[in-house]
Design a protein around this motif. Structure first.
Motif, PDB file in Angstrom:
ATOM      1  N   UNK A 193       0.872  -1.779  -0.272  1.00 43.21           N
ATOM      2  CA  UNK A 193       0.321   0.031  -0.175  1.00 43.21           C
ATOM      3  C   UNK A 193       0.871   1.677  -0.019  1.00 43.21           C
ATOM      4  N   UNK A 194       2.102   1.145   1.044  1.00 40.85           N
ATOM      5  CA  UNK A 194       3.116   2.550   0.225  1.00 40.85           C
ATOM      6  C   UNK A 194       3.441   2.480  -0.757  1.00 40.85           C
ATOM      7  N   UNK A 195       4.297   2.041  -0.822  1.00 41.89           N
ATOM      8  CA  UNK A 195       4.431   1.673  -2.399  1.00 41.89           C
ATOM      9  C   UNK A 195       3.638   2.338  -3.142  1.00 41.89           C
ATOM     10  N   UNK A 196       2.521   1.717  -3.727  1.00 39.23           N
ATOM     11  CA  UNK A 196       1.460   2.129  -4.740  1.00 39.23           C
ATOM     12  C   UNK A 196       0.952   3.913  -4.063  1.00 39.23           C
ATOM     13  N   UNK A 197       0.880   3.952  -3.051  1.00 36.08           N
ATOM     14  CA  UNK A 197       0.371   4.834  -3.099  1.00 36.08           C
ATOM     15  C   UNK A 197       1.694   6.028  -3.064  1.00 36.08           C
ATOM     16  N   UNK A 198       2.591   5.932  -2.699  1.00 34.69           N
ATOM     17  CA  UNK A 198       4.068   6.918  -2.650  1.00 34.69           C
ATOM     18  C   UNK A 198       4.680   6.797  -3.689  1.00 34.69           C
ATOM     19  N   UNK A 236       3.566  11.161  -6.219  1.00 31.04           N
ATOM     20  CA  UNK A 236       4.915  12.108  -6.485  1.00 31.04           C
ATOM     21  C   UNK A 236       4.277  12.507  -7.624  1.00 31.04           C
ATOM     22  N   UNK A 237       3.111  13.626  -6.894  1.00 37.57           N
ATOM     23  CA  UNK A 237       2.502  15.095  -7.538  1.00 37.57           C
ATOM     24  C   UNK A 237       3.731  16.346  -7.587  1.00 37.57           C
ATOM     25  N   UNK A 238       4.140  15.789  -6.680  1.00 38.44           N
ATOM     26  CA  UNK A 238       5.826  17.628  -7.026  1.00 38.44           C
ATOM     27  C   UNK A 238       6.659  16.608  -7.929  1.00 38.44           C
ATOM     28  N   UNK A 239       6.824  15.391  -8.669  1.00 34.71           N
ATOM     29  CA  UNK A 239       7.875  15.275  -9.398  1.00 34.71           C
ATOM     30  C   UNK A 239       7.137  15.493 -10.922  1.00 34.71           C
ATOM     31  N   UNK A 240       5.796  15.470 -10.998  1.00 35.38           N
ATOM     32  CA  UNK A 240       5.106  15.728 -11.905  1.00 35.38           C
ATOM     33  C   UNK A 240       5.237  17.217 -12.201  1.00 35.38           C
ATOM     34  N   UNK A 241       4.536  17.879 -11.225  1.00 36.53           N
ATOM     35  CA  UNK A 241       5.276  18.959 -11.362  1.00 36.53           C
ATOM     36  C   UNK A 241       6.195  19.779 -11.885  1.00 36.53           C
ATOM     37  N   UNK A 285      -1.051   0.515  10.931  1.00 32.45           N
ATOM     38  CA  UNK A 285      -0.166  -0.307  10.064  1.00 32.45           C
ATOM     39  C   UNK A 285      -0.289   0.598   8.882  1.00 32.45           C
ATOM     40  N   UNK A 286      -1.595   0.217   8.129  1.00 35.53           N
ATOM     41  CA  UNK A 286      -1.077   0.236   6.683  1.00 35.53           C
ATOM     42  C   UNK A 286      -1.645   1.571   6.264  1.00 35.53           C
ATOM     43  N   UNK A 287      -2.319   2.038   7.030  1.00 37.85           N
ATOM     44  CA  UNK A 287      -1.892   3.702   6.303  1.00 37.85           C
ATOM     45  C   UNK A 287      -0.945   4.448   7.034  1.00 37.85           C
ATOM     46  N   UNK A 288      -0.451   4.075   8.104  1.00 41.11           N
ATOM     47  CA  UNK A 288       0.689   4.638   8.426  1.00 41.11           C
ATOM     48  C   UNK A 288       2.419   3.946   7.413  1.00 41.11           C
ATOM     49  N   UNK A 289       1.829   3.147   6.398  1.00 41.40           N
ATOM     50  CA  UNK A 289       3.321   2.703   5.202  1.00 41.40           C
ATOM     51  C   UNK A 289       2.539   4.232   4.272  1.00 41.40           C
ATOM     52  N   UNK A 290       2.010   4.125   3.993  1.00 41.75           N
ATOM     53  CA  UNK A 290       0.854   4.540   3.423  1.00 41.75           C
ATOM     54  C   UNK A 290       1.551   6.193   3.152  1.00 41.75           C
ATOM     55  N   UNK A 291       1.552   7.351   4.877  1.00 36.75           N
ATOM     56  CA  UNK A 291       2.053   7.903   4.367  1.00 36.75           C
ATOM     57  C   UNK A 291       3.338   8.184   4.856  1.00 36.75           C
ATOM     58  N   UNK A 292       4.197   7.512   5.014  1.00 38.75           N
ATOM     59  CA  UNK A 292       5.713   6.793   5.516  1.00 38.75           C
ATOM     60  C   UNK A 292       5.981   7.204   3.831  1.00 38.75           C
ATOM     61  N   UNK A 293       5.979   6.299   2.689  1.00 45.91           N
ATOM     62  CA  UNK A 293       6.628   6.585   1.920  1.00 45.91           C
ATOM     63  C   UNK A 293       5.765   7.969   1.196  1.00 45.91           C
TER      64      UNK A 293
END
Length: 367
Positions: A181-186, A191-196, A300-308
């Motif tokens: 989940x963290x990989x899928x989101x991060x 990558x919004x900033x990278x696209x910008x 725990x799953x949400x933590x991975x999401x925002x950490x990534x």
């Protein structure tokens, strides 16, 4: 993010330095979610969520009147800490409020509303900053107070009275779901900033054009989340997560190599679809992994999401400055090489029959 220049000017610092307020929020938010769901299950979901809302109200109102930067940053820390107790427990409440076989659809609705909030927040914050950035904090304080007044709906399946242990949420099965989940989101939405950066460097788009194009991901997520939720119920969350991982990798690689702005916009919209496939799927897997500690597993799953998401700019920006295309190909490769083998097939260490969530919502998928 959209109000950083105004915030910095008010406190006598640069917009870049003002970005520490974002870090002050995200670090406790992501870190506390490793334990917040389990603690909330112990204290009672309703009590924990309502307390979190009230703390958020107080922190937001203090931030409105703060004229000393350290006090303002402390309130941002408190906001992040309070919010860590809301989303995971609300997801557990959703899971307890729906009939078997309908969890995906409910999570789709939840994801659609969440995407709407994430997409509109920068716009609303920017509009508030046109007058006074402090109005944005008044707005979130009012919103939190209203949510506290509304309260939580009754659940069809009340939370267990047992006191769940932290280790029940830190099982390898849950950690592997969190990693995917963290990989899928991060590696996609994160990558919004990278696209910008690429839109400015490769195509010369101004701030307004970049902002408009970047909303494509959020809008697509809003429009497709409910359909994706139904797909989770029909074909199983694992298949949906894997589909999202593959689609996300193709989107990110395509954005990095695309020769035209219109193609970037189209691909980024598909990024919203990929993100929802992953998020709705991993949330369904996490909620189905435990009957005694749904909030803990989800947090725990949400933590991975925002950490990534927080790690993305630190890790990827130097690569971009060295070779722009490689900065997109690396996340795409990570999604393909790490995501599918990491996602578990079934929970072999759950807390009893009926754990996991498959097409029927009552058994783990083994596809």
């Amino acid at each position: 993010m959209s109000m950083l220049p105004e915030l910095g000017a008010d406190f006598g610092i640069s917009a870049s330095a003002a970005s520490i307020s974002v870090t002050a929020y995200l670090v406790p938010f992501a870190a506390l979610m490793l334990v917040s769901g389990t603690l909330g299950e112990r204290w009672g979901r309703r009590r924990a969520v309502l307390t979190a809302y009230l703390v958020y109200v107080v922190a937001s109102l203090v931030a409105v009147f703060a004229t000393w930067l350290p006090l303002f940053l402390a309130m941002r820390v408190l906001q992040g800490a309070a919010n860590a107790f809301t989303t995971p427990l609300l997801l557990a409440v959703v899971a307890g409020s729906v009939k078997p076989g309908a969890l995906g659809r409910a999570l789709g609705w939840f994801g659609s509303l969440q995407a709407a909030g994430q997409t509109s927040a920068p716009l609303l914050g920017g509009l508030a900053a046109e007058f006074d950035w402090r109005l944005a904090f008044v707005g979130v304080a009012v919103a939190a107070a209203l949510l506290a007044a509304v309260g939580l709906p009754p659940t069809a399946r009340p939370a267990t009275r047992a006191r769940p242990r932290l280790r029940s949420a830190w099982r390898p099965y849950v950690l592997r779901i969190g990693l995917v989940g963290g990989l899928g989101w991060g590696c996609v939405a994160g990558l919004n900033f990278l696209v910008a950066l690429r839109l400015e460097d490769a195509f010369g788009l101004g701030a307004a054009g970049r902002g408009l194009l970047l909303t494509a991901l959020g809008v697509a997520g809003i429009l497709t989340a409910r359909v994706i939720g139904s797909a989770v119920d029909k074909v199983g969350p694992r298949r949906c997560v894997l589909s999202g991982v593959v689609l996300g990798a193709l989107v990110v690689a395509g954005v990095g190599l695309s020769p035209a702005v219109w193609l970037v916009a189209l691909l980024w919209a598909f990024g919203g679809v990929a993100t929802q496939l992953v998020l709705v799927g991993v949330n369904a897997l996490a909620l189905g992994s435990s009957r005694s500690n749904q909030g803990g597993a989800t947090s725990v799953v949400q933590s991975f999401r925002f950490a990534f998401a927080a790690l993305g700019p630190v890790v990827v920006t130097p690569i971009y400055h060295a070779e722009a295309a490689v900065a997109f190909l690396v996340p795409a490769a990570l999604l393909l090489l790490v995501g599918p083998p990491t996602l578990p097939r079934a929970d072999r260490g759950g807390d009893g029959p009926g754990t996991g969530t498959g097409p029927t919502g009552t058994a783990p998928t083994t596809a």
